[in-house]
Design an enzyme around this catalytic site. Structure first.
Site, PDB file in Angstrom:
ATOM      1  N   ASP A   1     -11.531  36.657 -29.130  1.00 55.75           N
ATOM      2  CA  ASP A   1     -10.512  35.909 -28.524  1.00 55.75           C
ATOM      3  C   ASP A   1     -11.054  34.656 -27.800  1.00 55.75           C
ATOM      4  O   ASP A   1     -10.264  33.753 -27.345  1.00 55.75           O
ATOM      5  CB  ASP A   1      -9.397  36.648 -27.777  1.00 55.75           C
ATOM      6  CG  ASP A   1      -9.867  37.274 -26.692  1.00 55.75           C
ATOM      7  OD1 ASP A   1     -10.961  37.002 -26.203  1.00 55.75           O
ATOM      8  OD2 ASP A   1      -9.485  38.253 -26.454  1.00 55.75           O
TER       9      ASP A   1
ATOM     10  N   ASN B   1     -14.628  41.504 -28.435  1.00 61.53           N
ATOM     11  CA  ASN B   1     -13.421  40.507 -28.529  1.00 61.53           C
ATOM     12  C   ASN B   1     -14.052  39.181 -29.282  1.00 61.53           C
ATOM     13  O   ASN B   1     -14.887  38.760 -29.054  1.00 61.53           O
ATOM     14  CB  ASN B   1     -12.471  40.330 -27.355  1.00 61.53           C
ATOM     15  CG  ASN B   1     -11.961  41.520 -26.552  1.00 61.53           C
ATOM     16  OD1 ASN B   1     -11.849  42.679 -27.537  1.00 61.53           O
ATOM     17  ND2 ASN B   1     -11.655  41.472 -25.319  1.00 61.53           N
TER      18      ASN B   1
ATOM     19  N   PRO C   1      -2.362  41.566 -28.783  1.00 64.18           N
ATOM     20  CA  PRO C   1      -2.338  43.069 -28.958  1.00 64.18           C
ATOM     21  C   PRO C   1      -3.750  43.580 -29.205  1.00 64.18           C
ATOM     22  O   PRO C   1      -4.704  43.002 -29.536  1.00 64.18           O
ATOM     23  CB  PRO C   1      -1.267  43.335 -30.086  1.00 64.18           C
ATOM     24  CG  PRO C   1      -1.409  42.066 -30.844  1.00 64.18           C
ATOM     25  CD  PRO C   1      -1.777  40.992 -29.901  1.00 64.18           C
ATOM     26  N   ASP C   2      -3.989  44.932 -28.763  1.00 67.40           N
ATOM     27  CA  ASP C   2      -5.277  45.549 -28.827  1.00 67.40           C
ATOM     28  C   ASP C   2      -5.084  46.109 -30.462  1.00 67.40           C
ATOM     29  O   ASP C   2      -4.064  45.752 -31.176  1.00 67.40           O
ATOM     30  CB  ASP C   2      -5.700  46.469 -28.210  1.00 67.40           C
ATOM     31  CG  ASP C   2      -4.752  47.626 -28.059  1.00 67.40           C
ATOM     32  OD1 ASP C   2      -3.633  47.772 -28.739  1.00 67.40           O
ATOM     33  OD2 ASP C   2      -4.936  48.400 -26.946  1.00 67.40           O
ATOM     34  N   PHE C   3      -6.075  46.997 -30.995  1.00 70.15           N
ATOM     35  CA  PHE C   3      -5.969  47.693 -32.535  1.00 70.15           C
ATOM     36  C   PHE C   3      -5.178  49.110 -31.986  1.00 70.15           C
ATOM     37  O   PHE C   3      -4.070  49.258 -33.101  1.00 70.15           O
ATOM     38  CB  PHE C   3      -7.248  48.124 -32.745  1.00 70.15           C
ATOM     39  CG  PHE C   3      -8.074  47.120 -33.566  1.00 70.15           C
ATOM     40  CD1 PHE C   3      -7.344  45.747 -34.211  1.00 70.15           C
ATOM     41  CD2 PHE C   3      -9.152  47.276 -34.252  1.00 70.15           C
ATOM     42  CE1 PHE C   3      -7.797  44.894 -34.850  1.00 70.15           C
ATOM     43  CE2 PHE C   3      -9.840  46.446 -34.804  1.00 70.15           C
ATOM     44  CZ  PHE C   3      -9.222  45.013 -35.328  1.00 70.15           C
ATOM     45  N   ARG C   4      -5.281  49.799 -31.494  1.00 75.26           N
ATOM     46  CA  ARG C   4      -4.741  51.209 -31.381  1.00 75.26           C
ATOM     47  C   ARG C   4      -3.774  51.524 -30.333  1.00 75.26           C
ATOM     48  O   ARG C   4      -3.595  52.719 -30.500  1.00 75.26           O
ATOM     49  CB  ARG C   4      -6.069  52.326 -31.087  1.00 75.26           C
ATOM     50  CG  ARG C   4      -7.323  52.039 -32.310  1.00 75.26           C
ATOM     51  CD  ARG C   4      -8.393  52.837 -32.155  1.00 75.26           C
ATOM     52  NE  ARG C   4      -9.312  52.582 -33.429  1.00 75.26           N
ATOM     53  CZ  ARG C   4     -10.217  51.631 -33.512  1.00 75.26           C
ATOM     54  NH1 ARG C   4     -10.179  50.816 -32.521  1.00 75.26           N
ATOM     55  NH2 ARG C   4     -10.725  51.392 -34.386  1.00 75.26           N
TER      56      ARG C   4
ATOM     57  N   HIS D   1     -18.787  41.160 -31.950  1.00 69.53           N
ATOM     58  CA  HIS D   1     -18.263  41.161 -33.276  1.00 69.53           C
ATOM     59  C   HIS D   1     -17.863  39.748 -33.713  1.00 69.53           C
ATOM     60  O   HIS D   1     -16.880  39.395 -34.178  1.00 69.53           O
ATOM     61  CB  HIS D   1     -16.877  42.067 -33.119  1.00 69.53           C
ATOM     62  CG  HIS D   1     -17.256  43.375 -32.956  1.00 69.53           C
ATOM     63  ND1 HIS D   1     -16.201  44.299 -32.537  1.00 69.53           N
ATOM     64  CD2 HIS D   1     -18.403  43.990 -33.135  1.00 69.53           C
ATOM     65  CE1 HIS D   1     -16.999  45.536 -32.501  1.00 69.53           C
ATOM     66  NE2 HIS D   1     -18.182  45.401 -32.767  1.00 69.53           N
TER      67      HIS D   1
HETATM   68  P1  CNA Z   1      -8.873  49.433 -29.261  1.00 71.23           P
HETATM   69  O1  CNA Z   1      -9.596  50.597 -30.266  1.00 71.23           O
HETATM   70  O2  CNA Z   1      -7.595  48.895 -29.561  1.00 71.23           O
HETATM   71  O3  CNA Z   1      -8.641  50.105 -27.962  1.00 71.23           O
HETATM   72  C1  CNA Z   1      -8.265  49.321 -26.690  1.00 71.23           C
HETATM   73  C2  CNA Z   1      -8.400  50.474 -25.652  1.00 71.23           C
HETATM   74  O4  CNA Z   1      -7.888  49.497 -24.500  1.00 71.23           O
HETATM   75  C3  CNA Z   1      -7.558  51.569 -25.631  1.00 71.23           C
HETATM   76  O5  CNA Z   1      -8.142  52.604 -25.034  1.00 71.23           O
HETATM   77  C4  CNA Z   1      -6.308  51.135 -24.764  1.00 71.23           C
HETATM   78  O6  CNA Z   1      -5.446  52.435 -24.123  1.00 71.23           O
HETATM   79  C5  CNA Z   1      -6.863  50.211 -23.719  1.00 71.23           C
HETATM   80  N1  CNA Z   1      -5.895  49.259 -23.377  1.00 71.23           N
HETATM   81  C6  CNA Z   1      -5.081  48.470 -23.798  1.00 71.23           C
HETATM   82  N2  CNA Z   1      -4.483  47.543 -22.855  1.00 71.23           N
HETATM   83  C7  CNA Z   1      -5.166  47.933 -21.778  1.00 71.23           C
HETATM   84  C8  CNA Z   1      -5.137  47.417 -20.435  1.00 71.23           C
HETATM   85  N3  CNA Z   1      -4.233  46.437 -20.096  1.00 71.23           N
HETATM   86  N4  CNA Z   1      -5.843  47.905 -19.403  1.00 71.23           N
HETATM   87  C9  CNA Z   1      -6.695  48.776 -19.514  1.00 71.23           C
HETATM   88  N5  CNA Z   1      -6.752  49.482 -20.880  1.00 71.23           N
HETATM   89  C10 CNA Z   1      -6.296  49.147 -21.869  1.00 71.23           C
HETATM   90  O7  CNA Z   1     -10.116  48.323 -28.864  1.00 71.23           O
HETATM   91  P2  CNA Z   1     -11.572  48.197 -28.890  1.00 71.23           P
HETATM   92  O8  CNA Z   1     -11.843  46.900 -28.503  1.00 71.23           O
HETATM   93  O9  CNA Z   1     -12.049  49.460 -28.267  1.00 71.23           O
HETATM   94  O10 CNA Z   1     -11.923  48.245 -30.469  1.00 71.23           O
HETATM   95  C11 CNA Z   1     -12.715  47.356 -30.784  1.00 71.23           C
HETATM   96  C12 CNA Z   1     -12.076  46.495 -31.859  1.00 71.23           C
HETATM   97  C13 CNA Z   1     -10.869  45.722 -31.555  1.00 71.23           C
HETATM   98  C14 CNA Z   1     -13.325  45.220 -32.204  1.00 71.23           C
HETATM   99  O11 CNA Z   1     -13.729  45.386 -33.525  1.00 71.23           O
HETATM  100  C15 CNA Z   1     -12.237  44.078 -31.719  1.00 71.23           C
HETATM  101  O12 CNA Z   1     -12.776  42.875 -32.460  1.00 71.23           O
HETATM  102  C16 CNA Z   1     -10.852  44.147 -32.000  1.00 71.23           C
HETATM  103  N6  CNA Z   1      -9.898  43.452 -31.428  1.00 71.23           N
HETATM  104  C17 CNA Z   1      -9.972  42.341 -30.588  1.00 71.23           C
HETATM  105  C18 CNA Z   1      -8.967  41.850 -30.031  1.00 71.23           C
HETATM  106  C19 CNA Z   1      -9.188  40.664 -29.030  1.00 71.23           C
HETATM  107  O13 CNA Z   1     -10.213  39.707 -29.486  1.00 71.23           O
HETATM  108  N7  CNA Z   1      -8.543  40.525 -28.088  1.00 71.23           N
HETATM  109  C20 CNA Z   1      -7.744  42.278 -30.541  1.00 71.23           C
HETATM  110  C21 CNA Z   1      -7.720  43.220 -31.122  1.00 71.23           C
HETATM  111  C22 CNA Z   1      -8.633  43.928 -31.778  1.00 71.23           C
END
Ligand code: CNA
Length: 386
Positions: free
Chosen positions: A176, A174, A100-103, A193
């Site tokens: 991951d 990321n 999952p993402d954050f937001r 990060h």
């Molecule tokens: P965020 O703020 O959660 O934004 C994610 C963005 O991606 C949003 O605009 C969503 O609409 C968009 N989105 C989600 N899924 C998809 C998809 N399949 N295709 C296209 N767009 C999509 O995350 P950010 O990365 O902008 O914020 C940075 C944070 C999140 C960092 O500090 C990371 O370390 C942190 N994070 C990382 C992971 C990971 O390592 N996979 C997971 C969760 C959070």
């Protein structure tokens, strides 16, 4: 996770790097008419002249893309104008892998942390809170542990960009490690990060490996240092910590040379990462592939013909393109248009098959060891209880 996001939120609230939410900006552009735009341009010129920073449009904005669309970007690449491409990625490139993402509303981590009983969702990634109570972080780390997921089409597309000789560097927020798993060489990646790849004791700074950390996370114990008993933390950047020095040194070298910037799956809400979009030269095209618009310039700044951030919708824009949708679809479409579509599909299929095979082999190796261990463990508990 990133130190500066917290500072950003304290000073600028919930908005993006540019101070205006994408919702506000896209709503205004949806209702915009050419009459409105004409009036806005007149006001902009009037204010700019009065404030003394008026320049003719032709001086201010050289035409960069013939067409501010995906086809314009493809043409730019095919004409050989792109040799130092930089990709910037966020959590959105890994959601289709199951992380999952954050937001994202509903599925994002911030909406699903109730069970950890935190003072606020970000506390799970705050260094101050972690020192007091590291347990919630390690519980979550087990759920999201790197190695349990396969890279996505988007990760393999970035690898192809490198293999085609176009990629200067990939900057990722990321943690991951999926870029590494996808086969992108370490020197091409900037993990802004940090990463789970290594860990350090918070007290004596002793380093530990990924496998050492993995063993403890999966045994549900808070990892402590073999030497001093301090808590050991994966080298990911928490709120309240500095970004790795490699981030800053690479930015200095890479961004002045950038001739195409592709931003993938990020809300561009975390600083200082988000402001990298403004470090690319003015003549560098920028493509956002995301489910929503992000990183847009403040409306007042657009009105004044100034400011930083993405500028998808103004009539002066000749460099910024937003492709809205899923990263995997966007990357496959780009690969198809560049004539690499089948190569990408083949790469994903073969690599996923290889990862599945390795996991199966690892699991079958573990099974006999575990069944050997069981009677031993049982003996120990029996003797303790006697
Ligand atoms: P965020 O703020 O959660 O934004 C994610 C963005 O991606 C949003 O605009 C969503 O609409 C968009 N989105 C989600 N899924 C998809 C998809 N399949 N295709 C296209 N767009 C999509 O995350 P950010 O990365 O902008 O914020 C940075 C944070 C999140 C960092 O500090 C990371 O370390 C942190 N994070 C990382 C992971 C990971 O390592 N996979 C997971 C969760 C959070």
């Amino acid at each position: 996770m990133a130190s500066a996001e917290r500072e950003d939120n304290e000073t600028r609230g919930e908005d993006s790097a540019t101070g205006v939410s994408s919702e506000t900006t896209s709503r205004s552009s949806r209702h915009g008419t050419s009459e409105d735009e004409g009036a806005i341009d007149m006001i902009r010129r009037y204010l700019a002249e009065k404030l003394g920073f008026y320049e003719a449009d032709s001086e201010r904005k050289p035409k960069i893309l013939d067409d501010t669309s995906i086809d314009g970007i493809i043409k730019y690449i095919e004409e050989g104008r792109c040799k130092n491409l930089i990709t910037m990625a966020g959590a959105g490139i890994s959601t289709s892998a199951g992380i999952p993402d954050f937001r994202s509303p509903g599925s994002g981590l911030y909406h699903n942390l109730e069970k950890y009983n935190l003072p606020d969702p970000q506390a799970i990634f705050e260094i101050g809170f972690f020192r007091l109570n590291p347990k919630p972080f390690f519980t979550l780390a087990k759920e999201l542990y790197p190695g349990s997921f396969k890279p996505t089409v988007c990760h393999y597309f970035i690898r192809l960009l490198n293999e085609k000789g176009l990629l200067r560097r990939h900057y990722t927020q990321n943690i991951d490690t999926l870029e590494r798993v996808a086969g992108l060489p370490g020197e091409k990646i900037v993990e802004a990060h940090g990463t789970f790849h290594t860990s350090h004791c918070l007290e004596c700074k002793q380093e530990y490996s990924l496998s050492w950390m993995k063993e403890r996370i999966f045994a549900d114990v808070v990892p402590t240092c073999d030497d001093c008993n301090g808590v050991v933390k994966p080298d990911i950047v928490f709120f309240g910590e500095n970004l790795p020095s490699r981030f800053f040194s690479c930015v200095e070298k890479d961004f002045p040379k950038c001739d195409l910037l592709i931003i993938l799956g990020s809300s561009l809400a975390v600083q200082p990462f988000a402001s990298l979009i403004d470090r690319a030269p003015k003549e560098c095209p920028r493509l956002l592939v995301n489910r929503e618009k992000a990183g847009q310039r403040d409306r007042l700044m657009i009105l004044l013909g100034m400011g930083s951030g993405m500028d998808f919708d103004s009539e002066n824009n000749t460099r910024d393109v937003a492709w809205l949708g899923d990263c995997d679809d966007g990357c496959q479409m780009l690969a198809d248009k560049l004539g690499w579509g089948d190569e990408l599909r083949k790469l994903v299929k073969e690599e996923h098959a290889r990862i599945d095979k390795e996991k199966k082999e690892e699991a079958s190796k573990k099974k006999p060891e575990e069944s050997k261990k069981e009677p031993e463990e049982k003996k120990k508990t029996d003797s303790i209880s006697q």
